[in-house]
Design an enzyme around this catalytic site. Structure first.
Site, PDB file in Angstrom:
ATOM      1  CB  SER A 143      -0.888   0.027   1.236  1.00 49.69           C
ATOM      2  OG  SER A 143      -1.553   1.271   1.329  1.00 49.69           O
ATOM      3  CE1 TYR A 156      -4.485  -1.645   5.011  1.00 43.53           C
ATOM      4  CE2 TYR A 156      -3.512   0.454   4.341  1.00 43.53           C
ATOM      5  CZ  TYR A 156      -4.072  -0.770   4.010  1.00 43.53           C
ATOM      6  OH  TYR A 156      -4.205  -1.122   2.693  1.00 43.53           O
TER       7      TYR A 156
HETATM    8  P1  NDP Z   1     -11.600  -5.968  -0.421  1.00 43.56           P
HETATM    9  O1  NDP Z   1     -12.201  -5.925   0.935  1.00 43.56           O
HETATM   10  O2  NDP Z   1     -12.496  -5.866  -1.588  1.00 43.56           O
HETATM   11  O3  NDP Z   1     -10.705  -7.261  -0.597  1.00 43.56           O
HETATM   12  C1  NDP Z   1     -10.039  -7.864   0.474  1.00 43.56           C
HETATM   13  C2  NDP Z   1      -9.984  -9.349   0.201  1.00 43.56           C
HETATM   14  O4  NDP Z   1      -9.226  -9.980   1.224  1.00 43.56           O
HETATM   15  C3  NDP Z   1     -11.369  -9.978   0.192  1.00 43.56           C
HETATM   16  O5  NDP Z   1     -11.419 -10.897  -0.865  1.00 43.56           O
HETATM   17  C4  NDP Z   1     -11.445 -10.696   1.529  1.00 43.56           C
HETATM   18  O6  NDP Z   1     -12.257 -11.824   1.361  1.00 43.56           O
HETATM   19  C5  NDP Z   1      -9.973 -11.077   1.701  1.00 43.56           C
HETATM   20  N1  NDP Z   1      -9.579 -11.350   3.070  1.00 43.56           N
HETATM   21  C6  NDP Z   1      -9.568 -10.506   4.127  1.00 43.56           C
HETATM   22  N2  NDP Z   1      -9.120 -11.128   5.219  1.00 43.56           N
HETATM   23  C7  NDP Z   1      -8.818 -12.405   4.832  1.00 43.56           C
HETATM   24  C8  NDP Z   1      -8.315 -13.538   5.508  1.00 43.56           C
HETATM   25  N3  NDP Z   1      -8.006 -13.521   6.825  1.00 43.56           N
HETATM   26  N4  NDP Z   1      -8.136 -14.673   4.797  1.00 43.56           N
HETATM   27  C9  NDP Z   1      -8.440 -14.727   3.491  1.00 43.56           C
HETATM   28  N5  NDP Z   1      -8.923 -13.693   2.806  1.00 43.56           N
HETATM   29  C10 NDP Z   1      -9.116 -12.547   3.478  1.00 43.56           C
HETATM   30  O7  NDP Z   1     -10.517  -4.790  -0.438  1.00 43.56           O
HETATM   31  P2  NDP Z   1      -9.344  -4.427  -1.474  1.00 43.56           P
HETATM   32  O8  NDP Z   1      -9.538  -5.122  -2.747  1.00 43.56           O
HETATM   33  O9  NDP Z   1      -9.256  -2.967  -1.447  1.00 43.56           O
HETATM   34  O10 NDP Z   1      -8.062  -5.005  -0.726  1.00 43.56           O
HETATM   35  C11 NDP Z   1      -7.139  -5.897  -1.337  1.00 43.56           C
HETATM   36  C12 NDP Z   1      -5.741  -5.550  -0.875  1.00 43.56           C
HETATM   37  O11 NDP Z   1      -5.400  -4.258  -1.375  1.00 43.56           O
HETATM   38  C13 NDP Z   1      -5.579  -5.465   0.650  1.00 43.56           C
HETATM   39  O12 NDP Z   1      -4.352  -6.048   1.024  1.00 43.56           O
HETATM   40  C14 NDP Z   1      -5.549  -3.973   0.906  1.00 43.56           C
HETATM   41  O13 NDP Z   1      -4.843  -3.642   2.082  1.00 43.56           O
HETATM   42  C15 NDP Z   1      -4.824  -3.495  -0.344  1.00 43.56           C
HETATM   43  N6  NDP Z   1      -4.955  -2.083  -0.644  1.00 43.56           N
HETATM   44  C16 NDP Z   1      -6.181  -1.545  -0.922  1.00 43.56           C
HETATM   45  C17 NDP Z   1      -6.289  -0.188  -1.199  1.00 43.56           C
HETATM   46  C18 NDP Z   1      -7.602   0.473  -1.488  1.00 43.56           C
HETATM   47  O14 NDP Z   1      -7.657   1.727  -1.533  1.00 43.56           O
HETATM   48  N7  NDP Z   1      -8.683  -0.281  -1.731  1.00 43.56           N
HETATM   49  C19 NDP Z   1      -5.111   0.691  -1.199  1.00 43.56           C
HETATM   50  C20 NDP Z   1      -3.881   0.012  -0.900  1.00 43.56           C
HETATM   51  C21 NDP Z   1      -3.816  -1.328  -0.640  1.00 43.56           C
HETATM   52  P3  NDP Z   1     -13.106 -12.565   2.481  1.00 43.56           P
HETATM   53  O15 NDP Z   1     -13.728 -11.504   3.346  1.00 43.56           O
HETATM   54  O16 NDP Z   1     -14.090 -13.346   1.664  1.00 43.56           O
HETATM   55  O17 NDP Z   1     -12.141 -13.430   3.207  1.00 43.56           O
END
Ligand code: NDP
Length: 246
Positions: A143, A156
């Site tokens: 990030s 975070y």
């Molecule tokens: P989402 O919430 O759409 O996606 C997060 C994903 O992670 C979901 O598929 C969720 O699925 C999964 N997840 C969360 N915890 C777990 C776990 N313990 N085990 C397995 N799967 C897990 O958000 P984003 O797409 O935005 O996030 C994706 C990545 O991008 C993250 O690492 C986030 O920190 C990073 N990011 C996002 C930014 C943004 O502005 N959106 C900016 C910078 C980085 P489920 O709940 O089904 O398990």
């Protein structure tokens, strides 16, 4: 199809929504064979069905990245289904941001476990397979919070900084056969923005997301770019921000 990605076996964590799902669609359209992990089976099923409807190949595995056995199962599924694993995309994440005064210890723990332990569990599961194959690539989603701390995102940002450090350390130890890539997104329009928060912080993050965020396909394209490089070329880091993000 893409000549480098076609047939490649790629596992993605956090593939049930947002950046992970967008990456799955992008790579499937280029011919990758996918193993998709997340906790919500119904949402994973939707992603798999959408890929299959377009003629792509994907398998969904219910996975909690904080559990060692679950990551091992994700990697095993790739090997038993497709015979190998070429790329592990460690993308699962949670944004439980809060000021320190809120003492949201559960939120802190969830970010440490998902981002740091989750990444390490992925290394433990995939590295022996990559060593045996004498090829493989770790792609990890960091990030821009690791580069510019915005309160109240301290914990975070700290966990994403740890991911940045671990990815570079892994690269230095990876040797000539492996590739290690960190993709660090800025504000991206997903349901995950502020998901672990409530009240004024959630409102502020949602408003900021709706005003400036880029689509998750922007990150999917960057991940695809890192994977489609020729043998011997390793894109170590990609930072992708919306132009309006400071
Ligand atoms: P989402 O919430 O759409 O996606 C997060 C994903 O992670 C979901 O598929 C969720 O699925 C999964 N997840 C969360 N915890 C777990 C776990 N313990 N085990 C397995 N799967 C897990 O958000 P984003 O797409 O935005 O996030 C994706 C990545 O991008 C993250 O690492 C986030 O920190 C990073 N990011 C996002 C930014 C943004 O502005 N959106 C900016 C910078 C980085 P489920 O709940 O089904 O398990």
């Amino acid at each position: 199809m893409h000549e480098k990605i076609d047939g490649t076996v790629i596992a993605i964590t956090g593939a049930s929504s947002g950046i992970g799902a967008a990456t799955a669609y992008h790579l499937a359209s280029r011919g990758a064979r996918l193993v998709l992990g997340a906790r919500r089976q119904d949402r994973l099923d939707e992603v798999v069905a959408a890929i299959e409807a377009e003629g792509g190949e994907a398998v969904g595995v219910v996975v909690d990245v904080t559990r060692r056995d679950d990551l091992a199962r994700l990697v095993d599924t790739a090997v038993t289904t497709y015979g190998r694993l070429d790329v592990l995309v460690s993308n699962a994440g949670t944004m439980a941001v809060s000021p320190f005064d809120a003492l949201d210890q559960d939120g802190w723990d969830s970010m440490v476990a998902t981002h740091i332990t989750g990444f390490l569990n992925g290394i433990a599961a995939a590295l022996p397979v990559f060593r045996r194959q004498e090829s493989g690539q770790f792609v990890t989603v960091g990030s821009t919070a690791a580069y510019r701390i915005m309160s109240p995102q301290g914990v975070y940002a700290a966990t994403k900084t740890a991911v940045t450090v671990l990815s570079e350390a892994l690269r230095q130890e990876s040797g000539p056969d492996l590739r290690v890539t960190l993709v660090s997104p800025g504000f991206t329009h997903t349901e995950g923005v502020g998901k672990g928060t409530t009240g004024a912080i959630l409102e502020s993050m949602t408003a900021q997301r709706d005003a400036i965020a880029m689509p998750p396909s922007a990150i999917a394209t960057a991940i695809g770019f890192a994977i489609e490089q020729p043998d011997g070329v390793d894109i170590n880091e990609v930072v992708v921000r919306p132009t309006v993000q400071g």
